[in-house]
Motif scaffolding. Sequence first.
Motif, mmCIF file in Angstrom:
data_model
loop_
_atom_site.group_PDB
_atom_site.id
_atom_site.type_symbol
_atom_site.label_atom_id
_atom_site.label_comp_id
_atom_site.label_asym_id
_atom_site.label_seq_id
_atom_site.Cartn_x
_atom_site.Cartn_y
_atom_site.Cartn_z
ATOM 1 N N ALA A 128 4.480 3.195 2.197
ATOM 2 C CA ALA A 128 3.904 4.216 1.328
ATOM 3 C C ALA A 128 4.969 5.262 1.006
ATOM 4 N N GLN A 129 4.607 6.193 0.131
ATOM 5 C CA GLN A 129 5.501 7.248 -0.335
ATOM 6 C C GLN A 129 6.790 6.655 -0.935
ATOM 7 N N ASN A 189 -2.715 1.245 -7.269
ATOM 8 C CA ASN A 189 -2.864 2.037 -6.039
ATOM 9 C C ASN A 189 -2.559 1.225 -4.794
ATOM 10 N N VAL A 190 -2.900 -0.078 -4.834
ATOM 11 C CA VAL A 190 -2.685 -0.954 -3.686
ATOM 12 C C VAL A 190 -1.990 -2.224 -4.169
ATOM 13 N N LEU A 249 1.138 -3.344 1.023
ATOM 14 C CA LEU A 249 0.835 -4.082 2.242
ATOM 15 C C LEU A 249 1.527 -5.433 2.140
ATOM 16 N N ARG A 304 3.055 -1.860 6.399
ATOM 17 C CA ARG A 304 2.450 -0.908 5.454
ATOM 18 C C ARG A 304 3.527 0.058 4.970
ATOM 19 N N GLU A 319 7.770 5.919 4.142
ATOM 20 C CA GLU A 319 6.915 5.580 5.285
ATOM 21 C C GLU A 319 6.751 4.065 5.370
ATOM 22 N N LEU A 329 -8.926 0.491 1.801
ATOM 23 C CA LEU A 329 -8.161 1.097 0.702
ATOM 24 C C LEU A 329 -8.664 0.689 -0.674
ATOM 25 N N ASP A 355 1.209 7.419 -5.295
ATOM 26 C CA ASP A 355 0.297 7.187 -4.174
ATOM 27 C C ASP A 355 0.139 5.707 -3.844
ATOM 28 N N THR A 356 0.975 4.852 -4.422
ATOM 29 C CA THR A 356 0.825 3.423 -4.171
ATOM 30 C C THR A 356 1.060 3.074 -2.710
ATOM 31 N N VAL A 357 0.299 2.118 -2.207
ATOM 32 C CA VAL A 357 0.468 1.597 -0.845
ATOM 33 C C VAL A 357 0.771 0.110 -0.970
#
Length: 374
Positions: free
Chosen positions: A178-179, A109-110, A140, A176, A162, A39, A136-138
């Motif tokens: 997201a969204q 973004n991450v 973890l 993980r 998610e 990523l 769009d950030t993820v």
Amino acid sequence: MLDLESVFGRLSRLPDVEAVNLHAFDATDRLLLDTAAGLVGPETTVAVIGDRYGALTLGALAGLGARHVRVHQDLYSGRIALERNAATAGLEDGFSAHGLGPDLLDGANVVLLQLPKSLAGLDEIADAVARFGPSDTVLLAGGRVKHMTMGMNTVLEKYFAEVQPQLARQKSRVLRAAQPKVPSGPVPYPVKEHIPELGIDVCAHGAVFSGTRLDIGTRFLLGFLDSMPAARQVVDLGCGTGILATMYARRYPGSRVRATDQSAAAVASTRGTVAANALTGQVEVVHDDAMSTFEPASADLILLNPPFHIGTGVHAGAALKLFEAAARVLAPGGELWTVYNSHLQYRPALERLIGSTTEVGRNPKFTVTRSLKS
């Protein structure tokens, strides 16, 4: 790009407690970095939250190829350790420190997160990522499996559409998320509650120990408030939400109180508590690690409810570090009042480091001692 193993091999915990069974990185750091490998690239905006000593930040720079990393660390000792470790690796210009807000998360973004101990701490972080991060950030979020609960999934599902648990490795796991679901209401922290038995309002951020509640050790120590000296220069060491500082300042209005903690969440909580009780002119709040910036012999009285954990493990080193700090900062004839779990038997250490120590009170769980600086 530097070799990741060479960076990890030189990581130090300093100025935090060091011991053969305490390490500057763990399997969760490695798993988070491995999970993020697909990523993160040179153009990715990376944010790191909860990096203990720099493994995630320096790992993202040295191992993932990130050009710059934004960092939020709660602990003062962690911030100093990251600065030291980054200088050792020649990466001191590769990161910037931020509060838990838009400066940290806008465009990130991450986001790499070492899971906090409390669900409230995770709730405050997840709210911030969903509120201030891009669509769009993820996120973890990693931790040791034995310390992870389904409640963590539930908190993340509140803020992300998610949430996917990843495969565990070496007793660590990554969640993980997201969204993001952008929160519509006001920022939920700090929370503020009135404690009727004390007659004060208490503020608390998510990561602070015990939240807005009065923990039972502090309650027992407060039972001896009238027996404490009316000191001029007072320190609430490890102030948490600032209950001890607030109650002492109200009881002894001629005192000047410095409330200090290595947790940024605790410091912010204490500032809120002090302001809520109209004591900002009497109580100063300082973010520090074991009074490292305090002048020697500058306090007449120190109040202490020491932790007995380092991270998630039981270790006496945290309390001993604070006893040593108290010995340096107390003026001759000054007093240290300590409450601790009786089974820990800190009295010999207090005698050795501070001076003559007497037991002031004991109940089935806690002991309160008064140590006189020799």
